[in-house]
Every structure is written in C-alpha cells, then in structure tokens.
Design an enzyme around this catalytic site. Structure first.
Site, PDB file in Angstrom:
ATOM      1  N   HIS A 266      21.943 -34.199  17.268  1.00 18.78           N
ATOM      2  CA  HIS A 266      22.246 -32.801  17.637  1.00 18.78           C
ATOM      3  C   HIS A 266      22.121 -31.977  16.818  1.00 18.78           C
ATOM      4  O   HIS A 266      20.965 -31.143  16.921  1.00 18.78           O
ATOM      5  CB  HIS A 266      23.507 -32.506  17.659  1.00 18.78           C
ATOM      6  CG  HIS A 266      23.889 -31.474  18.852  1.00 18.78           C
ATOM      7  ND1 HIS A 266      23.911 -31.466  20.115  1.00 18.78           N
ATOM      8  CD2 HIS A 266      24.618 -30.270  18.327  1.00 18.78           C
ATOM      9  CE1 HIS A 266      24.211 -29.974  20.676  1.00 18.78           C
ATOM     10  NE2 HIS A 266      24.407 -29.626  19.203  1.00 18.78           N
ATOM     11  N   GLU A 267      22.404 -31.500  15.259  1.00 18.44           N
ATOM     12  CA  GLU A 267      22.421 -30.408  14.271  1.00 18.44           C
ATOM     13  C   GLU A 267      20.747 -30.673  14.551  1.00 18.44           C
ATOM     14  O   GLU A 267      19.998 -29.883  13.818  1.00 18.44           O
ATOM     15  CB  GLU A 267      22.591 -30.654  13.298  1.00 18.44           C
ATOM     16  CG  GLU A 267      24.621 -30.310  13.413  1.00 18.44           C
ATOM     17  CD  GLU A 267      24.489 -29.400  14.473  1.00 18.44           C
ATOM     18  OE1 GLU A 267      23.839 -28.868  14.689  1.00 18.44           O
ATOM     19  OE2 GLU A 267      25.425 -29.486  15.188  1.00 18.44           O
ATOM     20  N   HIS A 270      18.867 -28.800  16.367  1.00 22.40           N
ATOM     21  CA  HIS A 270      19.132 -27.408  16.121  1.00 22.40           C
ATOM     22  C   HIS A 270      17.705 -27.215  15.165  1.00 22.40           C
ATOM     23  O   HIS A 270      16.805 -26.086  15.077  1.00 22.40           O
ATOM     24  CB  HIS A 270      19.829 -27.046  15.144  1.00 22.40           C
ATOM     25  CG  HIS A 270      20.910 -26.653  16.845  1.00 22.40           C
ATOM     26  ND1 HIS A 270      20.530 -26.022  17.943  1.00 22.40           N
ATOM     27  CD2 HIS A 270      22.152 -27.282  16.909  1.00 22.40           C
ATOM     28  CE1 HIS A 270      22.250 -26.062  18.168  1.00 22.40           C
ATOM     29  NE2 HIS A 270      22.568 -26.600  18.215  1.00 22.40           N
TER      30      HIS A 270
END
Length: 508
Positions: A266-267, A270
């Site tokens: 997820h990160e 980003h």
C-alpha cells in the site's frame, strides 16, 4: 518557463525556497514518527510551529503577493496553458494563506505535534480520556481556521468542506453522499453473502520472515535504496522529503501476520505515485502542477498496488512458495488458500486491516463522525460511544476498547479533518482506472495476466503515462473522466467486488 530575471523566474526561486523549508518540516515529521524519543515531543512541537510560521509568512507575505501579481500581469493570449494553471493555483492558495492569522498557524502546528504524542500514549494505555482534551483543542482550532479561510473560497462551503479542500480540491458533502449512497446500500448485502466464506486461521509468521518478504516485495517493484527508505512507525505512511528522497513506513501487527506485507504494498503504491509525478520541466517542480492531484487519487494508487496486485489470485500463485519457504509447512493448503488468506472476508474493527468489502463502511463512519464533531456540536466526550454504536450498525461489530475503536487512527490526532473520504474515493477511482487499464492493455484479465507473468512493470508504465503526469492540472473527478471517458461513480468498484467475491467463494 521563466527567462532570467523575469517575474516568473523570481517567483520560481521563491517557490523553490518554500519547498526547501517544507521539506525540512517533512523530515522532522518522519523522524518524529520513526526514531524520535517520546520526550522530544515538546521540542519537536516548537520546531514544527516555527517552521509552520515561516512557511505561512513565505506563502502570505506582501513580497510574495507582489511576485504573483507581477507574473499575472505578464500573462498574454499566447501564454501557455500550464503557466496559467500554475498561477491560478498559486493565487488561490495565496488568498487562503493571507486569510490566516499567523498566530493560529503556529498554534495548530503545536497542537498537531502535541496531539500526535498524546494520542500515542492514549492508544498505548487504551484510554480515550487522555486524548479527549487534545482532540477538543484541535477541533476548536480547525473550526477557527475554517472561519478564517471562508473569505478566500471561490464558492460557499461548509467548515468541513473548507478543511477538506487541501486533500480533495472541489469536494463537497453533497457529492460524497451521492458517491457513498450505493456503497451503503450494496456493501452490507455483499458482506452478508461473504459470511458463508471459509475464514482460514492465520498462521504465525515470524517477524524476521515478514521483514524479509516486505523487502523482497519492494525490490521486485523497483525499490531504489539510493532514493528510498523504509522504517517502522506506529501507523504506516508514505512521506516525500525531497525530489529524490522518498520514505515509507510499515509496522508488524501481532495477530495480523499479513498486515506488514500488505501495508508495504500500500505505502509503496503511494511512493510510486510520488516518484512518478512530474519533477522536471519548465511547468512542474517547484510549481503546483508537479504536485499530486488529490489524496483520493493518491489513495487510488496505493490501493491499486495493495488490492488489485498484491491481493490478486495471480500474485498469490507466484508468492505462495516464497511464504511457505520460510515456514515448516504450508498452513494455507495451497496457493488458492493463500489467496483466500490475503483476502479475509470478515468485517473487522480496524480500518487499516479491513477487507475490501467493509473498508468503505469504515470511511462512512469516520465521515459521519467528523461532520458531527465539526458542524453538529457533538461533544468530544461522546465520540467513543457514538463510534461504537455506528460500528455496530454499519459492520455488526462493536469495539471492546478505545484502542480498537476511536483511537485507532492518527488523523484526528493531527487535526486532519476532511481526509478520510479520500480513502473511499481512492477505491472508486482505482477500480474505474483499472477497468480502463485492462481495456487498453488487451481486455478483460490483462492485469492478472501481467501479474502472473511477473510483469508488474507494465502496469506501472501505464500509470506513469496516463495518471502520474496529470498532477494538479486537473482535480480528481476531472482526472477520472479524462482517463476513463466516464464520470466517477461506484459502479466499477462494485463490479470488481462482486466478481472477486464470486471467485473467492468458488472451490478451486
């Protein structure tokens, strides 16, 4: 974009210095959440308050206003559209900054740092009463900020809508209610259907194995140790310190053995978006066009890599042997069982650990409570009770403690009201962009085929050509319509969930 000595060049130099100052604040924030000792919180609050005051001065001073005005005065019919868009965005932000009392800016920065430290202690001790006064102070300060900013808004907006603009430009409560209504209507139905799904026990994955797998995932997705850094924090996040300095954090959660791996995916999503934003060229860094479109678009990128890639069947097939190699046996009973393990279909209490079916209902809960706290005079003391009540109504679960209830997220500890809806918007945007990606990469199943072949780089290339370059040239809804040819809706996301639920419930 700028000729030497021109108004645009002077403005560009000013913006670069402002970016440098802001990056110092980002570095201090990253340090505070990773390695700073707790006793440093008060001094860190003073540091961040000083930087916030200096940033506000640079973004609201008469000298800066004169630079913007001089650049605007030089506009001609032949002026390129990117120049006009940059100046339009700078003027809007200048007007907002000039409405703010510098003392309030410093107070908010101090309250954010203090709130962060108090939240961590309250969460550790599982006691909302420790955090309540800090939250009340942050709410009061943000209301005051919204009152001051109202005069700069190009249209009439409520306090919550004003505070949400930095995260989701042009967002409105009415539009969010329109987009969320289909989710509130259909997600509970899908959750009921998912109750029949087998919930597999979570195997015990040693922390060292989790760390190893996270590193392998990052390396396979283009992690560059010369530009990137991963650390631990209480709450996973991504942080860009400079044009060539990208940080992410993860955490190992007891009882949630796949959490660190999925949070890393997820990160990193980003960070990939940040790394792909236009950082060179006349019209971009340090100009606004080089910034992220919105937090909703940002979340669409992290959710794409976490959900469409790392939680996919094709990914499970490829990575199942890696997970088993670090264990004495195969606790999932094969790759299909591992895929089910990556996609638990059971509503939980924790947002960041939530399955795709229930996640957006977690966001609806927070959206409703933010409106109640900011615009409907709900006392802070009522937050735990109201949280638990709505959790029971929306998801059928009631927290047994504040730590797994209203203290689980860091956002309110930093006064980030208006942020949460971007997470749900991210799911909708991700699904709609993914449908377009599939159409352009070969049709239905193209994403899974690329993952099965270990060609995730092709998916990143598509995003890098169709999504990343748009930056602030558009808002989130304009980006979706430009890329997909359709207005944003919940339809693509719901189609994706129905299809995935059916596949997960079908015996291999």
């Amino acid at each position: 974009m700028a000729q030497p000595g021109s108004a645009l060049e002077q403005l560009q130099n000013h913006l670069r210095q402002t970016q440098l100052l802001g990056s110092i604040s980002s570095a201090l924030y990253y340090d505070q959440n990773t390695v700073m000792p707790p006793a440093g919180a008060e001094w860190r609050g003073d540091q961040l308050a000083l930087l916030a005051s200096q940033l506000h001065e640079r973004q609201s001073s008469t000298a800066y206003a004169d630079l913007v005005a001089a650049a605007e005065a030089g506009l001609q019919t032949s002026t390129p559209a990117p120049v006009r868009r940059n100046l339009e965005l700078l003027r809007l932000e200048l007007n907002r900054q000039r409405c703010l009392d510098p003392q309030l800016v410093a107070q908010i920065a101090q309250a954010q740092s203090r709130g962060n430290a108090i939240w961590q202690e309250a969460r550790r001790r599982n006691d909302f009463s420790i955090f309540a006064p800090a939250l009340g102070s942050l709410i009061g300060l943000r209301r005051e900020q919204a009152d001051q900013l109202a005069a700069a808004e190009p249209q009439r907006r409520s306090p919550w809508e004003i505070l949400a603009q930095p995260f989701e430009p042009d967002v409105s409560k009415e539009r969010l209610h329109q987009l969320f209504a289909p989710l509130q209507a259909e997600l509970p139905v899908l959750l009921d259907q998912a109750k029949a799904a087998q919930v597999l026990p979570v195997p015990d994955l040693p922390e060292a194995l989790q760390e190893k797998l996270c590193s392998e995932l990052l390396n396979s997705w283009g992690y560059d140790e010369h530009r990137c850094q991963r650390s631990r924090s209480a709450h996973p996040f991504s942080c860009t310190v400079g044009p060539q300095d990208f940080r992410i954090t993860t955490r190992v959660v007891p009882g949630q053995q796949l959490s660190a791996f999925l949070a890393t995916a997820h990160e990193w999503g980003h960070s990939l978006y940040e790394q792909g934003l236009p950082r060179t060229g006349d019209h971009y860094f340090p100009w606004p066009l080089g910034d992220a479109t919105s937090m909703g678009v940002h979340e669409s990128q992290s959710l794409f890599w976490e959900c469409r890639v790392a939680r996919s069947h094709a990914f499970a097939e490829r990575w199942h042997p890696r997970f088993c190699a670090g264990l004495d046996s195969d606790p999932w009973g094969g790759a299909f069982g591992f895929w089910r393990g990556l996609n638990p279909l059971k509503p939980g209490l924790i947002r960041v650990e939530a399955d795709e079916l229930s996640y957006c209902l977690h966001i609806v809960l927070r959206f409703e409570l933010e409106l109640a706290l900011l615009e409907q005079e709900m006392p802070v003391a009522e937050l735990p009770g109201q949280w638990n009540r709505r959790m029971g109504e929306l998801l059928g679960n009631t927290p047994s403690s504040d730590a797994e209830g209203c203290l689980q997220d860091i956002h309110w500890a930093e006064g980030l009201f208006g942020y949460f809806p971007s997470y749900a918007l991210g799911h909708l945007i991700s699904a709609q962009l993914a449908e377009t990606m599939e159409q352009e990469l070969g049709g239905s199943g193209a994403i899974e085929a690329a993952i099965a072949a270990g060609q995730e780089s092709g998916l990143r290339d598509w995003l890098a050509s169709r999504v990343y370059p748009l930056g602030r040239s558009v808002n989130a809804e304009e980006l979706v319509e430009q890329v997909s040819g359709q207005k944003l809706s919940a339809a693509a996301f719901l189609r994706y969930l129905r299809s995935k639920l059916e596949r997960l419930q079908t015996d291999p």
